[in-house]
Write a protein that holds these residues in place. Structure first.
Motif, PDB file in Angstrom:
ATOM      1  N   ALA A 197       0.833  -1.204   0.000  1.00 18.93           N
ATOM      2  CA  ALA A 197       0.000   0.000   0.000  1.00 18.93           C
ATOM      3  C   ALA A 197       0.866   1.251   0.000  1.00 18.93           C
ATOM      4  N   GLU A 198       0.254   2.361  -0.391  1.00 18.38           N
ATOM      5  CA  GLU A 198       0.988   3.622  -0.494  1.00 18.38           C
ATOM      6  C   GLU A 198       1.472   4.141   0.854  1.00 18.38           C
ATOM      7  N   ASP A 199       0.803   3.724   1.940  1.00 16.66           N
ATOM      8  CA  ASP A 199       1.201   4.197   3.265  1.00 16.66           C
ATOM      9  C   ASP A 199       2.332   3.372   3.871  1.00 16.66           C
ATOM     10  N   GLY A 200       2.934   2.489   3.077  1.00 10.67           N
ATOM     11  CA  GLY A 200       4.002   1.642   3.580  1.00 10.67           C
ATOM     12  C   GLY A 200       3.510   0.367   4.216  1.00 10.67           C
ATOM     13  N   GLY A 201       2.210   0.183   4.265  1.00  8.20           N
ATOM     14  CA  GLY A 201       1.627  -1.026   4.819  1.00  8.20           C
ATOM     15  C   GLY A 201       1.321  -2.034   3.732  1.00  8.20           C
ATOM     16  N   VAL A 202       0.428  -2.959   4.055  1.00  9.00           N
ATOM     17  CA  VAL A 202       0.115  -4.023   3.118  1.00  9.00           C
ATOM     18  C   VAL A 202      -1.330  -4.459   3.331  1.00  9.00           C
ATOM     19  N   ASP A 203      -1.986  -4.801   2.222  1.00 12.18           N
ATOM     20  CA  ASP A 203      -3.336  -5.369   2.266  1.00 12.18           C
ATOM     21  C   ASP A 203      -3.234  -6.842   1.901  1.00 12.18           C
ATOM     22  N   LEU A 204      -3.745  -7.680   2.769  1.00 14.82           N
ATOM     23  CA  LEU A 204      -3.647  -9.120   2.563  1.00 14.82           C
ATOM     24  C   LEU A 204      -5.050  -9.706   2.420  1.00 14.82           C
ATOM     25  N   PHE A 205      -5.285 -10.384   1.311  1.00 19.05           N
ATOM     26  CA  PHE A 205      -6.547 -11.073   1.060  1.00 19.05           C
ATOM     27  C   PHE A 205      -6.276 -12.563   1.248  1.00 19.05           C
ATOM     28  N   ILE A 206      -6.920 -13.150   2.251  1.00 29.11           N
ATOM     29  CA  ILE A 206      -6.441 -14.437   2.729  1.00 29.11           C
ATOM     30  C   ILE A 206      -7.595 -15.368   3.109  1.00 29.11           C
ATOM     31  N   ALA A 219       1.597  -8.632  11.593  1.00 26.60           N
ATOM     32  CA  ALA A 219       2.105  -7.282  11.838  1.00 26.60           C
ATOM     33  C   ALA A 219       3.402  -7.319  12.641  1.00 26.60           C
ATOM     34  N   ALA A 220       3.462  -8.170  13.660  1.00 30.62           N
ATOM     35  CA  ALA A 220       4.669  -8.263  14.483  1.00 30.62           C
ATOM     36  C   ALA A 220       5.856  -8.740  13.652  1.00 30.62           C
ATOM     37  N   CYS A 221       5.629  -9.721  12.791  1.00 28.94           N
ATOM     38  CA  CYS A 221       6.737 -10.251  11.983  1.00 28.94           C
ATOM     39  C   CYS A 221       7.171  -9.271  10.899  1.00 28.94           C
ATOM     40  N   LEU A 222       6.269  -8.428  10.443  1.00 30.94           N
ATOM     41  CA  LEU A 222       6.627  -7.418   9.443  1.00 30.94           C
ATOM     42  C   LEU A 222       7.214  -6.169  10.083  1.00 30.94           C
ATOM     43  N   GLY A 223       7.145  -6.063  11.403  1.00 30.21           N
ATOM     44  CA  GLY A 223       7.635  -4.863  12.082  1.00 30.21           C
ATOM     45  C   GLY A 223       6.777  -3.649  11.793  1.00 30.21           C
ATOM     46  N   LEU A 224       5.471  -3.876  11.576  1.00 34.83           N
ATOM     47  CA  LEU A 224       4.552  -2.792  11.255  1.00 34.83           C
ATOM     48  C   LEU A 224       3.496  -2.658  12.342  1.00 34.83           C
ATOM     49  N   PRO A 225       2.973  -1.447  12.552  1.00 33.84           N
ATOM     50  CA  PRO A 225       1.847  -1.317  13.475  1.00 33.84           C
ATOM     51  C   PRO A 225       0.629  -1.995  12.879  1.00 33.84           C
ATOM     52  N   PRO A 226      -0.289  -2.504  13.719  1.00 31.55           N
ATOM     53  CA  PRO A 226      -1.445  -3.239  13.207  1.00 31.55           C
ATOM     54  C   PRO A 226      -2.299  -2.465  12.205  1.00 31.55           C
ATOM     55  N   ASP A 227      -2.340  -1.123  12.332  1.00 31.82           N
ATOM     56  CA  ASP A 227      -3.181  -0.371  11.405  1.00 31.82           C
ATOM     57  C   ASP A 227      -2.575  -0.270  10.007  1.00 31.82           C
ATOM     58  N   LYS A 228      -1.323  -0.712   9.861  1.00 31.62           N
ATOM     59  CA  LYS A 228      -0.696  -0.733   8.535  1.00 31.62           C
ATOM     60  C   LYS A 228      -0.832  -2.091   7.847  1.00 31.62           C
ATOM     61  N   VAL A 229      -1.420  -3.040   8.552  1.00 29.03           N
ATOM     62  CA  VAL A 229      -1.631  -4.379   7.988  1.00 29.03           C
ATOM     63  C   VAL A 229      -3.133  -4.638   7.999  1.00 29.03           C
ATOM     64  N   ARG A 230      -3.714  -4.720   6.820  1.00 26.93           N
ATOM     65  CA  ARG A 230      -5.165  -4.851   6.700  1.00 26.93           C
ATOM     66  C   ARG A 230      -5.504  -6.186   6.037  1.00 26.93           C
ATOM     67  N   LEU A 231      -6.290  -6.991   6.730  1.00 26.61           N
ATOM     68  CA  LEU A 231      -6.644  -8.312   6.227  1.00 26.61           C
ATOM     69  C   LEU A 231      -8.110  -8.357   5.833  1.00 26.61           C
ATOM     70  N   THR A 259       9.331  -6.261  -2.971  1.00 27.38           N
ATOM     71  CA  THR A 259       9.332  -5.998  -4.409  1.00 27.38           C
ATOM     72  C   THR A 259       8.508  -4.773  -4.790  1.00 27.38           C
ATOM     73  N   GLY A 260       7.607  -4.339  -3.896  1.00 26.38           N
ATOM     74  CA  GLY A 260       6.709  -3.246  -4.228  1.00 26.38           C
ATOM     75  C   GLY A 260       5.626  -3.641  -5.198  1.00 26.38           C
ATOM     76  N   ARG A 261       5.368  -4.939  -5.321  1.00 25.03           N
ATOM     77  CA  ARG A 261       4.343  -5.430  -6.238  1.00 25.03           C
ATOM     78  C   ARG A 261       3.465  -6.460  -5.545  1.00 25.03           C
ATOM     79  N   PRO A 262       2.230  -6.639  -6.019  1.00 23.72           N
ATOM     80  CA  PRO A 262       1.383  -7.682  -5.431  1.00 23.72           C
ATOM     81  C   PRO A 262       2.033  -9.058  -5.589  1.00 23.72           C
ATOM     82  N   VAL A 263       1.881  -9.891  -4.592  1.00 28.88           N
ATOM     83  CA  VAL A 263       2.429 -11.248  -4.629  1.00 28.88           C
ATOM     84  C   VAL A 263       1.346 -12.227  -4.207  1.00 28.88           C
ATOM     85  N   LYS A 264       1.167 -13.235  -5.039  1.00 29.02           N
ATOM     86  CA  LYS A 264       0.192 -14.288  -4.762  1.00 29.02           C
ATOM     87  C   LYS A 264       0.939 -15.587  -4.473  1.00 29.02           C
TER      88      LYS A 264
END
Length: 750
Positions: A197-206, A219-231, A259-264
């Motif tokens: 995501a543009e805010d430095g976070g990530v959107d995960l469809f799972i 979020a803990a393993c990515l070193g990101l705050p929970p609001d930057k990881v959206r599932l 990579t800065g790209r979506p990964v499946k």
């Protein structure tokens, strides 16, 4: 958004068509493996071929040299916490210095084509120092054994001590039992799509069972705050416990952020066998003592569960196996020791029945042996010892609410027996049978089990629901939003039914489950209809009260899109009351509290609710060829209240089939820590030709503590069907059969 087409009267207690049903039957439903994004890369995982080894070095050169490869990552590239886990964070995101089971992830790759990603993973060179694996759970308990983890091999010891510990009895039976490793065998392998995501976070469809459980770990393993990881929940192809744990979630997000790209990532079926936890293999030793009339005096047991290389939910599973370890029976003296153990076998964790399955096979086998020793009918023996309201469990917890143990047994016993088989295709071995049935013997067996509903031992078990009532197209309509995972059990439909019942509207939209709303907990422990259903009901009640207060009719109700007085008179059209001012409420709902059990005695009110199911199995066995055919299964279960009767019956039938599979065919073959049958060619699950006709009787006795009086449904049928089938095979053959699954060689002595 899932828009649930509604009709008047399609509230609780009815069976409206599930919105996902036709799509799944026709193959049009979008599962997580169908996800797609522009500029998407594909992820792949390199896994250890060894169950135990030190990693002396990793050479990425070969993978990085391949055209189309965009990233190759190892443990050094994990940006945050290096370990994850549901209860105990002991599992590395990627192997660090050593591997503890065959299939453990060592490195991950992102490439522009799935085949390129797989080739790149295969091109990674790992220098292993192979070590002898620790694969025997009993041997692992020896204090002198080598350690899988630095802290030792014992994950948890649960002692249960109830009543006098020196009890004796005139009639005693003992037995040692074994349960093999069972796979959840869900339809869709692990898969998901991570988008940076543009805010430095990530959107995960799972595809998962627990969005917020994943969120905390990812979020803990990515070193990101929970609001930057959206599932967000993607289409789930079944679960049965196998999606409670993190699999490829962190890996896909790491690759996407790198990579800065979506990964499946999509696992193959073979990789899936290594990529999720399984049912714990178990060794159980039981001793039952009874008086001359068949009244239980004491039960002693030792239960050892092989947790494999990492903890997962083993500590909770062993607590269930022990606290439910004597079954739905009155026992004044109980001595049980349960152990969950680390080994270098594949990790084990949640699977439908969650510890109660293993214990039930042992204690029900014991009840049959005891009946034989006493010369009693096996149903009569069980009925004499059946739990009733006011009795106490091995933990000292008082059984409250209905406990129709004896009634369920009597009902399955009274079901009409199946007739003789006349079609040769219906004999053991089916159309391929090489005999004319001369060696076929028929047997009938019974089983009954008990299962807790919901999380236990003081866990803060709750769910959150957001409900909005608004005007759409001139009519009042509701939107229900929770984070509860629809894994095939029909939860989306039930949420809509509750909203329709409580708010009196026809159109209900169930929003996609995601982490933008509060946690709903896991879709496990037969808890979602109870807890999330309770949350939706409470949120609807809050919305309804606001509408009534706005109209100045505090004692009214909503029905048919109208506001009614307490006397049932129409006061106003609901859409007119709402106007352009929607009403929205978010509610956290909790059931009655539970408490940790005493670590020395196992005493305490550990569980929320108990559920019961009984089975009668009729089997034909070809004693010459060792072939079994289950002719019919009769089952009875108290569900408290059937919110969607058709789905309830489907859950009972499906759970029974899964228990049948464990009884006669399903087992992951693990030899020296290696899975030998990671495919549905070699790991056998029941097909429609193996599942017999079922007589299903549903009781609705109502739990006064639960929303609408409901009781969890999904797990109990899996628990008691296995011992019933095996008991029927014993009756046909006269063999002891103390291990499941029962194989042909167990029946022929070969």
């Amino acid at each position: 958004m899932t828009v649930v087409a509604t009709k008047a009267g399609h509230g609780i207690g009815t069976s409206p068509v599930r919105p996902d049903g036709i799509l799944k039957v026709t193959g049009e439903f979008a599962f997580s493996s169908d996800l797609w994004a522009d500029r998407m890369l594909w992820g792949a995982t390199l896994r250890s071929p060894h169950p135990r080894a030190r990693i002396r070095g990793i050479d990425l050169t070969g993978a990085l040299a391949l055209p189309g490869v965009h990233a190759v990552l190892t443990a050094e590239d994990v940006p945050g916490a290096k370990h994850y886990g549901l209860e105990h964070r002991d599992q590395p995101v990627l192997a660090m210095g050593q591997v503890r089971y065959a299939g453990e992830p060592v490195a991950i790759v992102a490439a522009d084509h799935p085949e390129t990603a797989r080739r790149a993973a295969a091109a990674i060179a790992v220098d292993y120092e192979v070590l002898a694996p620790i694969v025997d759970s009993e041997a692992a308990l020896d204090p002198a054994a080598e350690r899988v983890h630095e802290g030792g091999n014992l994950l948890r010891h649960v002692p249960i001590r109830k009543g006098p510990q020196d009890a004796t009895a005139p009639v005693v039976v003992t037995g040692e039992y074994e349960v093999g490793m069972q796979d959840q065998a869900f339809l869709g392998p692990e898969s998901g799509l991570a988008i940076p995501a543009e805010d430095g976070g990530v959107d995960l469809f799972i595809a998962t069972q627990w969005l917020h459980g994943d969120l905390g770990q990812v979020a803990a393993c990515l070193g990101l705050p929970p609001d930057k990881v959206r599932l967000s929940l993607a289409g789930v192809g079944g679960a049965f416990g196998g999606r409670e744990d993190v699999s490829m979630q962190v890996h896909a997000c790491m690759l996407a952020l790198h990579t800065g790209r979506p990964v499946k990532m999509v696992y193959s079926r073979e990789e899936s066998f290594h990529g999720h936890v399984h049912r714990h293999p178990a060794r159980l030793r039981y001793e039952h003592g009874a008086d001359a009339d068949g009244r239980l005096v004491y039960v002693k047991a030792r239960i050892v569960l092989d947790g494999g290389a990492y903890a997962s939910t083993s500590m909770a599973v062993v607590a269930n196996a022990t606290t439910l370890g004597v079954g739905p029976y009155r026992v004044p003296s109980v001595t049980i020791d349960g152990y969950a153990v680390y080994t270098n076998n594949p990790p084990c964790g949640a699977m439908r029945g969650f510890g109660a399955v293993q214990a039930c096979f042992a204690y029900e086998s014991q009840m049959d042996r005891l009946a034989d020793a006493l010369g009693l009918d096996p149903v009569e023996l069980r009925a004499r010892n059946a739990l009733e309201p006011g009795d106490t469990m091995p933990t000292g917890q008082v059984v409250s609410g209905p406990a129709p143990v004896a009634e369920l047994l009597r009902r399955v016993q009274a079901a009409p027996p199946p007739g003789p088989v006349t079609d040769p295709r219906e004999r053991p071995g089916g159309a391929a049978n090489t005999t004319r049935g001369e060696g076929v013997r028929r047997g009938v067996g019974y089983g009954i089990g008990i299962k807790n509903v919901g999380f236990s031992e003081g866990f803060d078990d709750y769910s959150t629901a957001r409900v909005r009532l608004e005007v759409v197209g001139g009519e009042a309509a509701a939107v229900v939003h929770t984070a509860a995972a629809e894994v095939g059990q029909g939860l989306v439909t039930v949420q809509a039914q509750i909203a329709r019942t409580e708010l009196g509207v026809e159109q209900v939209t169930v929003a996609t489950a995601d982490t933008s709303v509060g946690s709903a907990g896991s879709s496990s422990a037969s808890r979602q209809t109870y807890v999330t259903g309770g949350a939706v009901k409470a949120a609807c009640e809050a919305v309804r009260q606001e509408v009534l207060d706005r109209a100045g009719v505090p004692d009214g109700r909503l029905a048919g899109g109208r506001l009614l007085s307490a006397e049932g008179e129409v006061v106003a059209d609901l859409a007119a009351v709402l106007g352009d001012r929607p009403v929205e409420r978010t509610v956290e709902w909790r059931h009655r509290p539970t408490f940790p059990i005493d670590p020395r005695t196992g005493q305490g009110d550990a569980h929320v609710q108990y559920a019961f199911a009984a089975h009668r199995a009729t089997v034909d066995v070809d004693v010459e060829l060792g072939l079994v055919r289950v002719v019919e299964i009769a089952t009875a279960q108290d569900v408290g209240r059937a919110l969607h009767p058709q789905s309830v019956r489907g859950q009972i039938a499906g759970g029974t089939a899964q228990g049948l599979g464990l009884a006669v065919m399903e087992e992951i073959q693990v030899v020296d820590g290696l899975i030998r049958n990671p495919s549905f060619t070699d790991y056998l699950i029941p097909t429609m030709l193996d599942v017999p006709p079922m007589r299903i009787e549903v009781l609705e006795l109502g739990d006064p503590e639960a929303p609408y009086g409901l009781r969890g449904v999904g797990e109990p049928p899996t628990i008691s069907s296995t011992p019933a089938v095996v008991a029927a095979i014993r009756a046909a053959t006269g063999l002891a059969l103390r291990r499941v699954p029962v194989r042909p060689e167990h029946l022929t002595g070969t």
